[in-house]
Design a protein around this motif. Structure first.
Motif, PDB file in Angstrom:
ATOM      1  N   GLN A  43       1.511   0.885   7.591  1.00  0.00           N
ATOM      2  CA  GLN A  43       2.605   1.454   8.113  1.00  0.00           C
ATOM      3  C   GLN A  43       3.658   2.016   7.140  1.00  0.00           C
ATOM      4  O   GLN A  43       4.076   3.234   7.305  1.00  0.00           O
ATOM      5  CB  GLN A  43       3.246   0.724   9.220  1.00  0.00           C
ATOM      6  CG  GLN A  43       2.374   0.306  10.063  1.00  0.00           C
ATOM      7  CD  GLN A  43       2.984  -0.866  11.111  1.00  0.00           C
ATOM      8  OE1 GLN A  43       3.761  -1.632  10.748  1.00  0.00           O
ATOM      9  NE2 GLN A  43       2.669  -0.903  12.468  1.00  0.00           N
ATOM     10  N   GLU A  46       2.000   5.090   5.368  1.00  0.00           N
ATOM     11  CA  GLU A  46       1.961   6.208   6.335  1.00  0.00           C
ATOM     12  C   GLU A  46       3.283   6.973   6.141  1.00  0.00           C
ATOM     13  O   GLU A  46       3.222   8.208   6.306  1.00  0.00           O
ATOM     14  CB  GLU A  46       1.532   5.812   7.611  1.00  0.00           C
ATOM     15  CG  GLU A  46       1.275   6.877   8.640  1.00  0.00           C
ATOM     16  CD  GLU A  46       0.640   6.376   9.947  1.00  0.00           C
ATOM     17  OE1 GLU A  46       1.004   7.048  11.002  1.00  0.00           O
ATOM     18  OE2 GLU A  46       0.449   5.220   9.980  1.00  0.00           O
ATOM     19  N   LEU A  47       4.415   6.228   6.450  1.00  0.00           N
ATOM     20  CA  LEU A  47       5.594   6.886   6.614  1.00  0.00           C
ATOM     21  C   LEU A  47       6.030   7.269   5.129  1.00  0.00           C
ATOM     22  O   LEU A  47       6.777   8.632   5.207  1.00  0.00           O
ATOM     23  CB  LEU A  47       6.501   5.643   7.060  1.00  0.00           C
ATOM     24  CG  LEU A  47       8.288   6.363   7.224  1.00  0.00           C
ATOM     25  CD1 LEU A  47       8.192   7.382   8.334  1.00  0.00           C
ATOM     26  CD2 LEU A  47       9.060   4.941   7.723  1.00  0.00           C
ATOM     27  N   TYR A  48       5.737   6.891   4.050  1.00  0.00           N
ATOM     28  CA  TYR A  48       6.064   7.295   2.808  1.00  0.00           C
ATOM     29  C   TYR A  48       5.297   8.573   2.391  1.00  0.00           C
ATOM     30  O   TYR A  48       6.021   9.581   1.999  1.00  0.00           O
ATOM     31  CB  TYR A  48       5.378   6.115   1.993  1.00  0.00           C
ATOM     32  CG  TYR A  48       5.738   6.462   0.273  1.00  0.00           C
ATOM     33  CD1 TYR A  48       6.872   6.140  -0.057  1.00  0.00           C
ATOM     34  CD2 TYR A  48       4.581   6.832  -0.557  1.00  0.00           C
ATOM     35  CE1 TYR A  48       7.325   6.372  -1.584  1.00  0.00           C
ATOM     36  CE2 TYR A  48       4.848   7.055  -1.945  1.00  0.00           C
ATOM     37  CZ  TYR A  48       5.994   6.870  -2.339  1.00  0.00           C
ATOM     38  OH  TYR A  48       6.387   7.069  -3.741  1.00  0.00           O
ATOM     39  N   VAL A  49       4.261   8.828   2.988  1.00  0.00           N
ATOM     40  CA  VAL A  49       3.508   9.937   2.796  1.00  0.00           C
ATOM     41  C   VAL A  49       3.980  11.060   3.621  1.00  0.00           C
ATOM     42  O   VAL A  49       3.941  12.172   3.178  1.00  0.00           O
ATOM     43  CB  VAL A  49       1.977  10.036   2.930  1.00  0.00           C
ATOM     44  CG1 VAL A  49       1.154  11.126   2.838  1.00  0.00           C
ATOM     45  CG2 VAL A  49       1.272   8.903   2.158  1.00  0.00           C
ATOM     46  N   ASP A  50       4.232  10.574   4.788  1.00  0.00           N
ATOM     47  CA  ASP A  50       4.792  11.585   5.908  1.00  0.00           C
ATOM     48  C   ASP A  50       6.120  12.279   5.304  1.00  0.00           C
ATOM     49  O   ASP A  50       6.501  13.374   5.730  1.00  0.00           O
ATOM     50  CB  ASP A  50       5.124  10.994   7.114  1.00  0.00           C
ATOM     51  CG  ASP A  50       3.506  10.897   8.061  1.00  0.00           C
ATOM     52  OD1 ASP A  50       2.594  11.414   7.341  1.00  0.00           O
ATOM     53  OD2 ASP A  50       3.577  10.110   8.789  1.00  0.00           O
ATOM     54  N   ALA A  51       6.943  11.487   4.839  1.00  0.00           N
ATOM     55  CA  ALA A  51       8.046  11.773   4.173  1.00  0.00           C
ATOM     56  C   ALA A  51       8.260  12.589   2.812  1.00  0.00           C
ATOM     57  O   ALA A  51       9.132  13.081   2.304  1.00  0.00           O
ATOM     58  CB  ALA A  51       9.166  10.662   3.637  1.00  0.00           C
ATOM     59  N   GLY A  52       6.887  12.649   2.193  1.00  0.00           N
ATOM     60  CA  GLY A  52       6.714  13.626   0.921  1.00  0.00           C
ATOM     61  C   GLY A  52       7.194  12.945  -0.226  1.00  0.00           C
ATOM     62  O   GLY A  52       7.408  13.621  -1.175  1.00  0.00           O
ATOM     63  N   SER A  97       0.086   5.699  -3.330  1.00  0.00           N
ATOM     64  CA  SER A  97       1.265   5.411  -2.817  1.00  0.00           C
ATOM     65  C   SER A  97       1.758   4.120  -2.660  1.00  0.00           C
ATOM     66  O   SER A  97       2.691   3.764  -2.965  1.00  0.00           O
ATOM     67  CB  SER A  97       1.233   6.215  -1.352  1.00  0.00           C
ATOM     68  OG  SER A  97       0.969   7.290  -1.155  1.00  0.00           O
ATOM     69  N   GLN A 129      15.086   8.167   3.321  1.00  0.00           N
ATOM     70  CA  GLN A 129      13.793   7.795   3.727  1.00  0.00           C
ATOM     71  C   GLN A 129      13.150   6.464   2.910  1.00  0.00           C
ATOM     72  O   GLN A 129      12.618   5.699   3.745  1.00  0.00           O
ATOM     73  CB  GLN A 129      12.586   9.123   3.156  1.00  0.00           C
ATOM     74  CG  GLN A 129      12.936  10.494   3.744  1.00  0.00           C
ATOM     75  CD  GLN A 129      12.946  10.307   5.240  1.00  0.00           C
ATOM     76  OE1 GLN A 129      11.617   9.445   5.918  1.00  0.00           O
ATOM     77  NE2 GLN A 129      13.692  10.875   6.115  1.00  0.00           N
TER      78      GLN A 129
END
Length: 482
Positions: A43, A46-52, A97, A129
């Motif tokens: 999780q 996933e959030l780390y990638v979505d935040a760029g 990541s 983030q």
């Protein structure tokens, strides 16, 4: 190189319950508490990638590793740099990541230098983030919550980190060594003291690790420090006694015997050498060294008081003792069969020193002494058998041995008044009045008026109970005469 002590075997009649309990606790924590870590990390990624954030932190990570290599001489960082570059080339977004997220030294570096790495806008975005990810996921991982983090050391973490592990290979390896060492140390110290010593070694090991990693945000997990403490305790318990060790070198393995404490500096030297020259292997070498010193030190300092080794620890196991007794007894019986009585006597005496609770050995020594009733040994063995029979509440055996001695040895070395008195009491216990009267006559002849008077009174009372008036009158008259 691997060297482990292998002096004892497990006695499953008395299982090492605390050792087994510690193993079970580690497994349960790994399965049911740490089992949620992988989902939390997924999780977080996933959030780390979505935040760029990979695009922001990636270039900074390469520069960070290059600076560590160039300016601080951390050559082990070369491997990490190559690994990161390979992951990037292969498009392994998840592991790329995860590497950035879980490198706690890098995260600390970003916190300290974010204002010079990025523009104010990038820095604000990163901070917002990254803070969410850290608080919601990373800080909720088991290693972050209960692991030993030198930068924020707590008393509770000195205990809790001992029950966490970094993966199946880590926990299986630790549990194997915990079992191999734990059952012996538990047998030596007893369950309660063993548990406290185990936890204390883990705590002291953690403190040594912290001393060599001051300010580090990287958490320490695993029971290896505590297990190193068991190794230290193991050799300290045996001291300079020679014990058996198993060693493994590459593809070759074997056993050797050496003074237990002589191996301690070998273990310590290996851990210190690996700490300075093995590079970033992820192994807490100084925690191991601290555990070794803690275990040996606790036994050395408190071994005469709090950590006193049980007396029965050094005794062979029951089955080993039985095997040894059977072999020795067979040799002595073989000597008897060959009529080598002197050798048989020596062998039975040696066995009796080790097994004083085996009456068969005294019986053989008695019969050997009876071969020469003219020697004082027959008298001493007769007294031993009479005393042994009394202790086992066998009055008939006392009388039988006494009667045999009267026939064979009394003419050479007379029994004392005390011997006849014991026979009299034994005879009365089994209501053998004939033997009691005979013992009384021998007692009278031994010239001890005090014992004679008391024995006469007892006989008079016994015959009165049985309503044997003539006999009772006879002993009353003897009492008055005395």
């Amino acid at each position: 190189m691997l060297i482990i002590p292998a002096e004892n075997a497990v006695n499953w009649k008395r299982p090492p319950w605390v050792t087994l309990g510690l193993m079970l606790a580690c497994v349960l924590v790994f399965l049911f508490y740490q089992g949620g870590d992988s989902r939390k990390l997924e999780q977080a990624v996933e959030l780390y990638v979505d935040a760029g954030l990979p695009g922001l932190e990636g270039p900074a990570y390469e520069e960070y590793l290059q600076r560590q290599i160039r300016f601080q001489g951390e050559e082990e960082r070369v491997f990490e740099l190559r690994r990161y570059q390979k992951l990037r080339e292969e498009g392994e977004a998840f592991w790329l990541s995860a590497s950035l997220l879980m490198d706690r030294d890098f995260y600390q570096y970003l916190q300290q230098n974010s204002d010079v790495i990025w523009t104010p806008t990038e820095r604000t975005h990163w901070l917002e983030q990254r803070t969410v990810i850290e608080e919601a996921y990373i800080q909720q991982l088991s290693a972050q919550k209960l692991g030993l983090i030198p930068a924020k050391l707590s008393l509770s973490s000195l205990i809790t980190y001992q029950f966490l592990h970094g993966g199946w290979g880590h926990i299986i390896g630790n549990l194997v060594f915990l079992f191999l060492l734990g059952f012996t140390v538990e047998k030596a110290l007893g369950p309660g003291r063993y548990l406290l010593a185990y936890l204390a070694c883990g705590a002291l090991s953690g403190l040594v690790f912290t001393a060599f990693s001051l300010g580090s945000p990287v958490p320490l997990v695993g029971a290896s420090g505590s297990i190193s403490g068991l190794m230290g305790m193991y050799v300290a318990i045996y001291g300079l006694q020679k014990i058996r060790f198993f060693y493994f070198l590459g593809v070759y393995f074997n056993y050797f015997r050496a003074p237990a404490l002589a191996i301690l500096p070998v273990w310590l030297g290996k851990e210190i050498y690996d700490y300075w020259f093995s590079g970033a292997t992820g192994v807490a070498y100084m925690a191991h060294a601290g555990g070794l010193l803690a275990g040996a030190g606790l036994v050395g300092l408190l071994g005469k008081s709090w950590l006193q080794v049980r007396e029965e620890f050094f005794e062979p196991a029951e089955d080993e003792r039985d095997d040894h007794f059977t072999a020795g007894y067979a040799q002595a019986m073989d000597s008897l069969g060959r009529m080598n009585f002197n050798l048989a006597r020596q062998q039975f005496e040696a066995l009796r020193e080790q097994y004083p609770d085996r009456p068969i050995l005294l019986e053989h020594l008695y019969h050997l002494a009876k071969l020469r009733p003219d020697l004082p040994e027959y008298l001493s063995r007769t007294r031993e058998r009479m005393n042994d029979a009394l202790s086992r509440r066998q009055p008939e055996q006392v009388v039988a041995v006494w009667q045999e001695y009267l026939r064979e040895g009394e003419s050479h070395h007379p029994l004392a008044a005390e011997d006849h008195n014991r026979v009299l009491f034994a005879s009365l216990k089994q209501h053998d009045l004939k033997a009691a009267e005979k013992a009384f006559e021998r007692l009278r002849g031994a010239g001890n008026p005090v014992l004679t008077t008391e024995a006469c009174r007892l006989l008079a009372e016994e015959f009165e109970k049985l309503q044997m008036a003539p006999k009772a009158r006879h002993y009353r008259q003897l009492l008055q005469a005395n």
